[in-house]
Scaffold this active site. Structure first.
Site, mmCIF file in Angstrom:
data_model
loop_
_atom_site.group_PDB
_atom_site.id
_atom_site.type_symbol
_atom_site.label_atom_id
_atom_site.label_comp_id
_atom_site.label_asym_id
_atom_site.label_seq_id
_atom_site.Cartn_x
_atom_site.Cartn_y
_atom_site.Cartn_z
ATOM 1 N N ASP A 21 5.167 -34.938 71.273
ATOM 2 C CA ASP A 21 5.745 -33.667 70.475
ATOM 3 C C ASP A 21 6.765 -34.223 69.575
ATOM 4 O O ASP A 21 7.472 -35.431 70.214
ATOM 5 C CB ASP A 21 6.335 -32.642 71.372
ATOM 6 N N HIS A 38 3.939 -36.753 60.951
ATOM 7 C CA HIS A 38 2.820 -37.519 61.646
ATOM 8 C C HIS A 38 2.423 -38.864 61.788
ATOM 9 O O HIS A 38 1.296 -38.902 62.171
ATOM 10 C CB HIS A 38 1.510 -35.825 61.178
ATOM 11 N N LEU A 132 -11.642 -47.304 78.409
ATOM 12 C CA LEU A 132 -10.611 -45.613 78.762
ATOM 13 C C LEU A 132 -12.126 -44.987 77.862
ATOM 14 O O LEU A 132 -12.477 -45.102 76.298
ATOM 15 C CB LEU A 132 -9.438 -45.930 77.775
HETATM 16 C C1 FPP Z 1 3.369 -31.938 68.295
HETATM 17 O O1 FPP Z 1 4.796 -32.334 66.884
HETATM 18 C C2 FPP Z 1 2.522 -32.805 67.067
HETATM 19 C C3 FPP Z 1 1.198 -32.913 66.618
HETATM 20 C C4 FPP Z 1 1.250 -30.727 66.409
HETATM 21 C C5 FPP Z 1 0.224 -32.655 66.107
HETATM 22 C C6 FPP Z 1 -0.310 -34.683 66.776
HETATM 23 C C7 FPP Z 1 -0.348 -35.282 65.497
HETATM 24 C C8 FPP Z 1 -0.289 -36.894 65.336
HETATM 25 C C9 FPP Z 1 0.547 -37.713 66.391
HETATM 26 C C10 FPP Z 1 -1.123 -37.751 64.223
HETATM 27 C C11 FPP Z 1 -2.457 -38.350 64.683
HETATM 28 C C12 FPP Z 1 -3.280 -37.867 65.990
HETATM 29 C C13 FPP Z 1 -4.205 -38.589 65.936
HETATM 30 C C14 FPP Z 1 -4.752 -38.714 67.520
HETATM 31 C C15 FPP Z 1 -4.674 -39.833 64.547
HETATM 32 P P1 FPP Z 1 5.024 -31.020 66.038
HETATM 33 O O2 FPP Z 1 4.839 -30.796 64.759
HETATM 34 O O3 FPP Z 1 5.140 -30.222 66.174
HETATM 35 O O4 FPP Z 1 6.778 -31.308 66.023
HETATM 36 P P2 FPP Z 1 8.136 -30.724 66.161
HETATM 37 O O5 FPP Z 1 8.080 -30.427 67.191
HETATM 38 O O6 FPP Z 1 9.327 -31.603 65.724
HETATM 39 O O7 FPP Z 1 8.075 -29.919 64.828
#
Ligand code: FPP
Length: 253
Positions: A21, A38, A132
């Protein structure tokens, strides 16, 4: 002494789950669009997976896209889907080199075909890997998973393959997406939020929870080591007393 040196190899958690997050906030703090966060989150994924494989961890589950994330702006969803495809393309060789087996949980059929096809190929190609197990939770939510399990059990009862009185915890778990996967012993959530956000609710009944203020794109192996050291300092009692645990009395929860 570094956190890595403090890790007791014989007491590694069998399964670590991560709620990644803070990508959006990381980008916004830098005056950028959420998608930038992201994109930078991928480096954190890579470092965490590599460190987990090196440590000899057996299972790592990453919450990459929730059922609720479908409610985000279309541009963000599209960018996340493209990022997934690009990352799988780019990291296939590294997964194979590190003996990492890719698995998925969630409603994979609801993803764009370009993503589900890519995932299917990656899951098949890495099926030979015995190191893993990297589990990506995609279009996943616990409530979806549990309702789905109940529906599938009802179908078996209707067809006479199952009797209602035979349903117990073990049978129920066979109908979850995580059938055959041990429950997480440690959950890490980044970004300073203290929630489970519909993630592995059944499976985390006895999971140790670890929260860090670090935003996901800044998360690196040292943060993982620190979380593991913290986990190893805890006494897991599963409802028993400390004395019983110290006497090593078998626990079945
Ligand atoms: C949450 O942060 C994150 C996500 C919803 C997406 C996670 C994706 C990645 C880390 C990139 C690609 C992943 C892989 C497995 C290749 P948020 O957007 O909710 O952040 P915020 O709470 O600050 O708004």
């Amino acid at each position: 002494m570094s956190f890595k040196e403090k890790i007791i190899k014989e007491k590694l958690p069998l399964h670590i789950a991560v709620i990644m997050d803070g990508n959006g906030r990381w980008a916004q703090k830098r005056g950028n669009k959420r998608v930038f966060g992201h994109k930078n989150g991928v480096a954190a994924v890579r470092d965490t997976v590599e460190a987990a494989a090196e440590l000899g961890l057996e299972y790592l589950t990453l919450y990459a896209f929730s059922t609720e994330n479908w409610n985000r702006p279309r541009t963000e969803i599209d960018a996340l889907m493209s990022l997934l495809v690009a990352t799988i393309n780019k990291e296939m060789k590294t997964l194979l080199d590190n003996n990492v087996r890719l698995l998925t949980i969630g409603d994979i059929g609801s993803l764009p075909v370009s993503v589900s096809d890519k995932l299917k190929i990656a899951v098949e190609k890495t099926a030979v890997c015995g190191g893993l197990k990297l589990i990506l939770a995609l279009s996943y939510s616990s409530r979806w998973e549990i309702v789905n399990a109940v529906r599938n059990i009802a179908v078996k009862i209707e067809s006479g393959e199952l009797k209602s009185q035979d349903i117990d915890r073990r049978i129920f778990e066979q109908f979850l997406n995580t059938a055959g996967i041990p429950e997480p012993e440690l959950l890490i959530r980044t970004s300073g939020e203290y929630r489970l956000s519909n993630f592995l609710l059944w499976q985390m009944a006895y999971t140790e929870l670890y929260f860090t203020g670090t935003l996901w794109p800044d998360f690196r192996r040292e943060d993982l080591y620190k979380a593991i050291v913290n986990f190893q300092s805890r006494e897991r009692r599963f409802g028993k007393t400390s004395k019983q645990i110290k006497k090593n009395i078998k626990v079945d929860c």
